[in-house]
Each structure stands twice: as C-alpha cells, then as structure tokens.
Enzyme design. Structure first.
Site, PDB file in Angstrom:
ATOM      1  N   THR A  60       0.839  -1.210   0.000  1.00 31.20           N
ATOM      2  CA  THR A  60       0.000   0.000   0.000  1.00 31.20           C
ATOM      3  C   THR A  60       0.875   1.262   0.000  1.00 31.20           C
ATOM      4  O   THR A  60       0.553   2.251  -0.662  1.00 31.20           O
ATOM      5  CB  THR A  60      -0.920  -0.006   1.245  1.00 31.20           C
ATOM      6  OG1 THR A  60      -1.633  -1.231   1.238  1.00 31.20           O
ATOM      7  CG2 THR A  60      -1.888   1.151   1.236  1.00 31.20           C
ATOM      8  N   HIS A  63       1.942   1.878  -3.403  1.00 34.10           N
ATOM      9  CA  HIS A  63       0.868   2.512  -4.177  1.00 34.10           C
ATOM     10  C   HIS A  63       0.814   4.013  -3.889  1.00 34.10           C
ATOM     11  O   HIS A  63       0.608   4.827  -4.787  1.00 34.10           O
ATOM     12  CB  HIS A  63      -0.498   1.905  -3.831  1.00 34.10           C
ATOM     13  CG  HIS A  63      -0.667   0.485  -4.289  1.00 34.10           C
ATOM     14  ND1 HIS A  63      -0.124   0.011  -5.449  1.00 34.10           N
ATOM     15  CD2 HIS A  63      -1.330  -0.563  -3.740  1.00 34.10           C
ATOM     16  CE1 HIS A  63      -0.439  -1.263  -5.601  1.00 34.10           C
ATOM     17  NE2 HIS A  63      -1.165  -1.638  -4.574  1.00 34.10           N
ATOM     18  N   GLU A  84       3.472   0.101   9.239  1.00 31.11           N
ATOM     19  CA  GLU A  84       4.024  -1.113   9.859  1.00 31.11           C
ATOM     20  C   GLU A  84       5.263  -0.688  10.638  1.00 31.11           C
ATOM     21  O   GLU A  84       6.233  -0.221  10.049  1.00 31.11           O
ATOM     22  CB  GLU A  84       4.434  -2.128   8.767  1.00 31.11           C
ATOM     23  CG  GLU A  84       3.295  -2.527   7.853  1.00 31.11           C
ATOM     24  CD  GLU A  84       3.736  -3.504   6.751  1.00 31.11           C
ATOM     25  OE1 GLU A  84       4.931  -3.844   6.659  1.00 31.11           O
ATOM     26  OE2 GLU A  84       2.864  -3.919   5.969  1.00 31.11           O
TER      27      GLU A  84
HETATM   28  P1  NAD Z   1       1.938  -8.081  -3.369  1.00 30.32           P
HETATM   29  O1  NAD Z   1       1.456  -7.217  -4.464  1.00 30.32           O
HETATM   30  O2  NAD Z   1       3.367  -8.043  -2.982  1.00 30.32           O
HETATM   31  O3  NAD Z   1       1.550  -9.606  -3.685  1.00 30.32           O
HETATM   32  C1  NAD Z   1       0.668 -10.009  -4.651  1.00 30.32           C
HETATM   33  C2  NAD Z   1       1.325 -11.159  -5.399  1.00 30.32           C
HETATM   34  O4  NAD Z   1       0.401 -11.736  -6.314  1.00 30.32           O
HETATM   35  C3  NAD Z   1       2.541 -10.716  -6.205  1.00 30.32           C
HETATM   36  O5  NAD Z   1       3.671 -11.465  -5.807  1.00 30.32           O
HETATM   37  C4  NAD Z   1       2.131 -11.011  -7.648  1.00 30.32           C
HETATM   38  O6  NAD Z   1       3.228 -11.396  -8.453  1.00 30.32           O
HETATM   39  C5  NAD Z   1       1.137 -12.138  -7.440  1.00 30.32           C
HETATM   40  N1  NAD Z   1       0.263 -12.359  -8.594  1.00 30.32           N
HETATM   41  C6  NAD Z   1      -0.143 -11.478  -9.543  1.00 30.32           C
HETATM   42  N2  NAD Z   1      -0.899 -12.092 -10.468  1.00 30.32           N
HETATM   43  C7  NAD Z   1      -1.007 -13.386 -10.094  1.00 30.32           C
HETATM   44  C8  NAD Z   1      -1.674 -14.521 -10.636  1.00 30.32           C
HETATM   45  N3  NAD Z   1      -2.383 -14.435 -11.751  1.00 30.32           N
HETATM   46  N4  NAD Z   1      -1.556 -15.691  -9.984  1.00 30.32           N
HETATM   47  C9  NAD Z   1      -0.833 -15.797  -8.863  1.00 30.32           C
HETATM   48  N5  NAD Z   1      -0.175 -14.753  -8.298  1.00 30.32           N
HETATM   49  C10 NAD Z   1      -0.257 -13.568  -8.911  1.00 30.32           C
HETATM   50  O7  NAD Z   1       1.024  -7.725  -2.133  1.00 30.32           O
HETATM   51  P2  NAD Z   1       1.020  -8.121  -0.581  1.00 30.32           P
HETATM   52  O8  NAD Z   1       1.573  -6.983   0.187  1.00 30.32           O
HETATM   53  O9  NAD Z   1       1.542  -9.485  -0.324  1.00 30.32           O
HETATM   54  O10 NAD Z   1      -0.566  -8.105  -0.390  1.00 30.32           O
HETATM   55  C11 NAD Z   1      -1.361  -9.062  -1.034  1.00 30.32           C
HETATM   56  C12 NAD Z   1      -2.688  -8.497  -1.479  1.00 30.32           C
HETATM   57  O11 NAD Z   1      -3.463  -8.172  -0.348  1.00 30.32           O
HETATM   58  C13 NAD Z   1      -2.630  -7.210  -2.293  1.00 30.32           C
HETATM   59  O12 NAD Z   1      -3.666  -7.244  -3.246  1.00 30.32           O
HETATM   60  C14 NAD Z   1      -2.901  -6.138  -1.268  1.00 30.32           C
HETATM   61  O13 NAD Z   1      -3.461  -4.976  -1.859  1.00 30.32           O
HETATM   62  C15 NAD Z   1      -3.913  -6.832  -0.409  1.00 30.32           C
HETATM   63  N6  NAD Z   1      -4.027  -6.399   0.989  1.00 30.32           N
HETATM   64  C16 NAD Z   1      -5.228  -6.613   1.561  1.00 30.32           C
HETATM   65  C17 NAD Z   1      -5.409  -6.301   2.887  1.00 30.32           C
HETATM   66  C18 NAD Z   1      -6.732  -6.544   3.509  1.00 30.32           C
HETATM   67  O14 NAD Z   1      -6.918  -6.156   4.665  1.00 30.32           O
HETATM   68  N7  NAD Z   1      -7.655  -7.173   2.816  1.00 30.32           N
HETATM   69  C19 NAD Z   1      -4.358  -5.760   3.658  1.00 30.32           C
HETATM   70  C20 NAD Z   1      -3.133  -5.587   3.037  1.00 30.32           C
HETATM   71  C21 NAD Z   1      -2.959  -5.915   1.702  1.00 30.32           C
END
Ligand code: NAD
Ligand code: ZN
Length: 367
Positions: A60, A63, A84
């Site tokens: 985030t 972003h 964090e």
């Molecule tokens: P990140 O962007 O580092 O991890 C996402 C991963 O998904 C990346 O490694 C990417 O290569 C992979 N990916 C992309 N397309 C793919 C596909 N088709 N198949 C398999 N993998 C694929 O993010 P992060 O910090 O690990 O966070 C994970 C997700 O959670 C993000 O979308 C983030 O925005 C979200 N998030 C949600 C919350 C919540 O409270 N719901 C909190 C924090 C982050």
C-alpha cells in the site's frame, strides 16, 4: 484541601526529544515522497507517542509512493505515510493506564470508532468509521508516531525484536488463514507477496496437510517453497487448476487463501477449491472482477470470507502465540534495513518485485 495539578503527559527525562522530527511525507498529489522536518506530534490524554525503531514498507505504501488511482482518491497530502512499525514508548497521555515509558510496542493502525454497530458486536475490524493511521492520518515513517493508547500492542519479550515491525501484514495472513479450519486441511495460496508467503508459514505452523502456491514471479515461487509450500506453480505456464485437483485426488483443496487480488488468480483459485470448501479473499483487485458465481460458488456450496485487516484483538493474540512459541520462521522474508533517507532505494527494490520486507530505520540503525 490541596489539589495537585497532574502533568498532561509523562515523558522520560533522560532522552527528551526536541520539537522537530524527520518524517517521510507525501508532500503533494503525484508520484514520489520527500523527507521533511515537522513538529513532533502533540499527544492527547488517551494517546501514546512512540519513538519508531523500525518501519517496514507495505504494498500500500508503494501505491501511495507511485500515486496510483486508489491513492489519488484516498490520500490527502501533505501526510506522513507508513503503517508497519515497532518502537519504544516515549510519552504517555495523562489518562493512559497499563503502558509504561520505554515499553517495546507496535500498534493496530486501524482505529475503530467503538460506537458503531459492528464495533458494539465485536467486529471492529470492519468499523463503519475506520480511520487508518498512515493512510487517513499521519503514520510511522517518522522518528515519532502518535497512537491512541487502545491501539498499542505490547510486544512479548520472547518474540525476536526484528519481527516487531511486521505484525500488521502478519496479522492479515493470520486473519485469513485462521478464519476457518486449517489443521489437516489442504490449502491453495494464490499470490506469494509478503502476505501470501506469511500465510503459507502460518497455515503450515497450524497443521495444514499440504499447501499449493501459485505465483507469477519466480523468485517469489522459490520463497513459497522455503516457507513451506508443497509446490509453487506458475499460472502463466502450468495448468494450475489441473495440477492442484490431481494432487488432491480430484476434489480440489479444502481452503483457498487468495492473496493476489488478480482477477485470474481469484477465478483459478475458486476453480481449485473443492465443493463445500472455504475461500478467504484478502487480495484487493484494482477493478470489479467477473466471477462465475453459479459454477464456482453457489452450486459448490463454497463459503466465501472477505478478509479485512486484523480481528481486534483476537488476531494479535494468535500472532503473539505463534511468534512466541517460535512456530513461525519468517527470517527468509527480511531483506535490508536502511535509514529513512534511503527511502528512494527502498521503494525501487520493491518496485523491482523483491520478495522480502524492506525495513526503514527512522532513528538510525538499531543494533
Ligand atoms: P503483493 O502485491 O506483494 O503480492 C501479490 C502477489 O500476487 C505478487 O507477488 C504477484 O506477483 C502475485 N500475482 C499477480 N498475479 C497473479 C496470478 N495471476 N496468480 C498468482 N499470483 C499472482 O502484495 P502483498 O503486500 O503481499 O498483499 C497481497 C494483497 O493483499 C494485495 O492485493 C494487497 O493490496 C492486499 N491487501 C489486503 C489487505 C486486507 O486487509 N484485505 C491488507 C493488506 C494488503
Ligand atoms: Zn465502529
């Protein structure tokens, strides 16, 4: 009768800070960020001022740094970002109890109102008036951060110090993995960023019988195996649904932990989930996603959980137990520690898809 005037804050006399501090701030709408000198935050009667020891960078934050459409709609510069962190208590508001100067702490940065319907029924992680520090208000990429005392989490001394800054993303992983049965279950993790990787470690530590990961980045696939995945599949090259179905006797996995937010990963993840299984969706897609609800959810009798933030404070209790008992080895996830002024280098590492957590040290490098 004499009255004693209580001071409004308590502060250690030994290393009293000045009035200004260094902070990494989003100065104006648009890409980038800048180091600025700003006043050390004043604290109210129910707040705590924390001297930040380490802060880690979240997707985030990247972003916000890059200024994607979500940031442009949500962030109101000038603002210190970052959510964090860990550090030591420097000042305590007059009405705060149970927290002492020098305590080693982190914090739940989602500040709930405590009054709405969800808060009243124990669901403050989805509070109606949630205020997120580091997004809606000043965060932790600074020498000091102000936190409402109720959001402070004291770090158990048995937990290795370097894990202090990652309770927030680890809590996302724990919340997702433990939102249903996990022991003895087969699990698919789609997306192996830091949170997906942590969820593999958590599922493994809590007794998942086999974990199948999907990830497009080869470095992150390798990390998934290090964290405990049976197999890490490339959705661009492999028939991931067929492989996971075959490995689970044709049924599909019991649990899907969707950690990518990628539409295809969500669709394939649901396709590899067995009928009657549980899908915990944490990844945040940037746009609405098209799903075959009939074929992948309704007629399969699947339970879909939306996962947001961390349960307050059930998730924190669970994390503490897992870390304290040394059930999780998250060491492979840590990358470099850098002083705050090397932030541009830190962000470019993450832009390059580095799998580990990059740690910033706003008060100079700790031991
Ligand atoms: P990140 O962007 O580092 O991890 C996402 C991963 O998904 C990346 O490694 C990417 O290569 C992979 N990916 C992309 N397309 C793919 C596909 N088709 N198949 C398999 N993998 C694929 O993010 P992060 O910090 O690990 O966070 C994970 C997700 O959670 C993000 O979308 C983030 O925005 C979200 N998030 C949600 C919350 C919540 O409270 N719901 C909190 C924090 C982050
Ligand atoms: Zn509320």
């Amino acid at each position: 009768m004499s009255t004693v005037q209580m001071p409004t804050v308590r502060t250690p006399s030994t290393h009293m800070p000045g009035t200004q501090m260094k902070a990494l701030r989003k100065m104006r709408p648009g890409p980038g960020a800048a180091l600025d000198s700003v006043p050390i935050p004043d604290i109210g009667a129910n707040d705590v001022l924390v001297r930040v020891r380490t802060a880690s960078i979240c997707g985030t934050d990247l972003h916000i740094y890059e200024w994607n459409p979500w940031s442009a709609s949500r962030i109101r510069p000038p603002m210190t970002f970052g959510h964090e962190f860990c550090g030591t208590v420097e000042r305590i508001g007059n009405e705060v109890t149970g927290i002492a100067l020098g305590d080693f702490v982190t914090a739940e940065m989602h500040v709930a109102c405590g009054r709405c319907r969800q808060c009243r029924v124990g669901q403050s992680h989805v509070c109606q008036h949630l205020n997120i520090l580091g997004i809606d208000q000043d965060g932790c990429f600074a020498e000091f951060v102000r936190i409402p005392a109720g959001n402070i989490w004291k770090i158990d001394p048995a937990i290795p110090e370097h894990y202090g800054a990652i309770f927030d993303p680890l809590g996302n992983a724990v919340h997702a993995a433990l939102s249903g049965e996990i022991a003895g279950q087969t699990v698919a993790v789609t997306g192996c960023g830091p949170i997906g990787l942590m969820s593999i470690a958590v599922a493994k530590a809590c007794g998942a019988s086999a974990i199948f990961a999907t990830e497009v980045n080869p470095q992150r696939r390798a990390m998934a195996v290090t964290m405990g995945a049976e197999e890490a599949l490339d959705p661009a090259a492999d028939d991931v649904v067929g492989r996971v179905r075959a490995a689970t006797g044709g049924a599909g996995v019991d649990v899907l932990l969707e950690m990518s937010g990628n539409p295809q990963a969500i669709q394939k993840g649901l396709a590899m989930l067995r009928s009657g299984g549980r899908a915990s969706l944490l990844g945040i897609p940037s746009e609405p996603v098209t799903l075959d609800l009939v074929g992948s959810v309704i007629t399969k009798g699947v339970t879909v959980h939306g996962i947001f933030g961390r349960r307050m404070f059930q998730t924190w209790v669970q994390m503490t137990a897992l870390l304290k008992e040394r059930r999780l080895n998250l060491d492979p996830l840590f990358h470099e520690r850098m002083p705050l002024d090397r932030f541009a280098e830190a962000f470019s590492l993450l832009q390059g898809g580095h799998a580990g957590k990059v740690i910033l040290c706003p008060n100079g490098s700790p031991r």
